[in-house]
Design an enzyme around this catalytic site. Sequence first.
Site, mmCIF file in Angstrom:
data_model
loop_
_atom_site.group_PDB
_atom_site.id
_atom_site.type_symbol
_atom_site.label_atom_id
_atom_site.label_comp_id
_atom_site.label_asym_id
_atom_site.label_seq_id
_atom_site.Cartn_x
_atom_site.Cartn_y
_atom_site.Cartn_z
ATOM 1 N N PHE A 137 -71.106 -71.681 -71.434
ATOM 2 C CA PHE A 137 -70.906 -72.029 -70.024
ATOM 3 C C PHE A 137 -72.248 -72.454 -69.446
ATOM 4 C CE2 PHE A 137 -70.660 -71.378 -65.474
ATOM 5 C CZ PHE A 137 -69.475 -72.032 -65.189
ATOM 6 N N ASP A 222 -80.547 -71.574 -72.007
ATOM 7 C CA ASP A 222 -79.943 -71.337 -70.686
ATOM 8 C C ASP A 222 -79.996 -69.839 -70.409
ATOM 9 O OD1 ASP A 222 -78.254 -70.779 -68.564
ATOM 10 O OD2 ASP A 222 -76.735 -72.252 -69.114
ATOM 11 N N LYS A 251 -79.191 -67.087 -61.349
ATOM 12 C CA LYS A 251 -78.468 -65.916 -60.832
ATOM 13 C C LYS A 251 -79.315 -64.818 -60.159
ATOM 14 C CE LYS A 251 -74.007 -66.381 -63.010
ATOM 15 N NZ LYS A 251 -73.836 -67.470 -63.977
HETATM 16 C C1 LIG Z 1 -73.485 -68.878 -63.980
HETATM 17 C C2 LIG Z 1 -74.034 -69.703 -65.078
HETATM 18 C C3 LIG Z 1 -74.362 -71.063 -64.882
HETATM 19 C C4 LIG Z 1 -74.045 -71.812 -63.603
HETATM 20 O O1 LIG Z 1 -74.737 -71.317 -62.518
HETATM 21 P P1 LIG Z 1 -74.290 -71.786 -61.045
HETATM 22 O O2 LIG Z 1 -75.331 -71.153 -60.164
HETATM 23 O O3 LIG Z 1 -72.918 -71.266 -60.825
HETATM 24 O O4 LIG Z 1 -74.351 -73.251 -61.024
HETATM 25 C C5 LIG Z 1 -74.961 -71.742 -65.923
HETATM 26 N N1 LIG Z 1 -75.227 -71.142 -67.093
HETATM 27 C C6 LIG Z 1 -74.916 -69.844 -67.323
HETATM 28 C C7 LIG Z 1 -75.249 -69.234 -68.632
HETATM 29 C C8 LIG Z 1 -74.300 -69.087 -66.325
HETATM 30 O O5 LIG Z 1 -73.964 -67.824 -66.557
#
Ligand SMILES: *Cc1c(COP(=O)(O)O)cnc(C)c1O
Length: 397
Positions: A137, A222, A251
């Site tokens: 994700f 990421d 986050k």
């Molecule tokens: C939550 C998340 C995102 C997206 O972040 P947003 O602030 O919702 O755009 C991207 N990568 C990972 C691994 C995430 O957990």
Amino acid sequence: MLKDIIELDKKYYMNTFGDRLPVCFERGKGLKLYADNGDVYYDFLGGIAVNALGHSHPDFIDALKKQLDKLIHTSSLYYIENQAKLAQKLVENTCADKAFFCNSGAEANEAAFKLAKIYFYKKGEDRYEIISLDHSFHGRTLATVAATGQKHYQDPYRPLTPGFKQVAPNSFDALKSAVTDKTAAIMIELVQGESGVHPMDKEYAEKVRELCNEKGILLIVDEVQTGMGRLGKLFAHQLYGIEPDIFTCAKALGGGVPIGAMCAKADVASAFEPGDHGTTFGGNPLATAAGLAVFDIYEKENLVENSAEVGKYLKDKLLKTAEKYPEKIVEIRSMGLLIGIELKPEFAGPVFNRLFERKILTSLCKGVTIRIAPPLIITKEEADIFVNELDGVLAEL
Ligand SMILES: *Cc1c(COP(=O)(O)O)cnc(C)c1O
């Protein structure tokens, strides 16, 4: 009243979230969230790995109030003290040499894609492909959806942004055979959070790093969910002992105030020259004051160490729970305070619902895994509340 709020929401808000859980919170303190009818909940999800300081941390609120009294936003046309200082924090605590701020995880990943592409463009190399993993994700923008290896997020938006492809996670052979002379970058989460807490093997991560070195490919990690102490080290790549060329983070970085960061090694970062990328809000004085306060409080309260310690404590306890209910629990997957409890499919929904009825907030991933990502301020006593309530629910099902 909740009923009125639901009615307003249904009438005016786009239906992207469907029926939400029937609660609306008014205030919070530490791990506790207080609903508008006075009910008290325990927040073991932490706003999906965002509220690392819990709710209404007094030093955090103080820092934000001080900044509010001075300045919220200027513009990237001018120097911003907090922005420079927060970049310094990220650089001094990681392998990165430079940071760039934006407003979300998806935006940080977009910045990473752009940096990877412009890096090769300026070197005169025709490389643009980005390989990521199935079940990953990376966000909801068009490019991050193209990188997110899940059909249901991608299908409605085809044709997808070109140049992205996905391979099976944790399979080095799959990754290696997907690499071509057009591959610019490989983007991975070291622990896939959204799909239900699936960690990559250390050996896999090391081999990916080696492959990137060998082929001159950029490694992007990421860390939007795994970063900021979630796994018991400031960043997951530090736990895995590898150095990405680029990593992203968001986050927990702003303690609830929206901010994202894209950090990179010097040679890669230097591909961005004036005008190549930008943002209106990114890293504004308020958001970066929040980030600085988060770092400050982490240091004062040893929250990264606490994440490792309480994470281990929770893991040990949950492994015992799994032994006690082998017919209901499939597996515990956890690193630090990112924890997945995979259940037999027929139990997962009911466990999630009954935890909610008991005022315990969690999330349900892919219909089978209860994920928790509690605030890093969590104590062992608070961890026990989760373990006991989970045990209670499993006993009655
Ligand atoms: C939550 C998340 C995102 C997206 O972040 P947003 O602030 O919702 O755009 C991207 N990568 C990972 C691994 C995430 O957990």
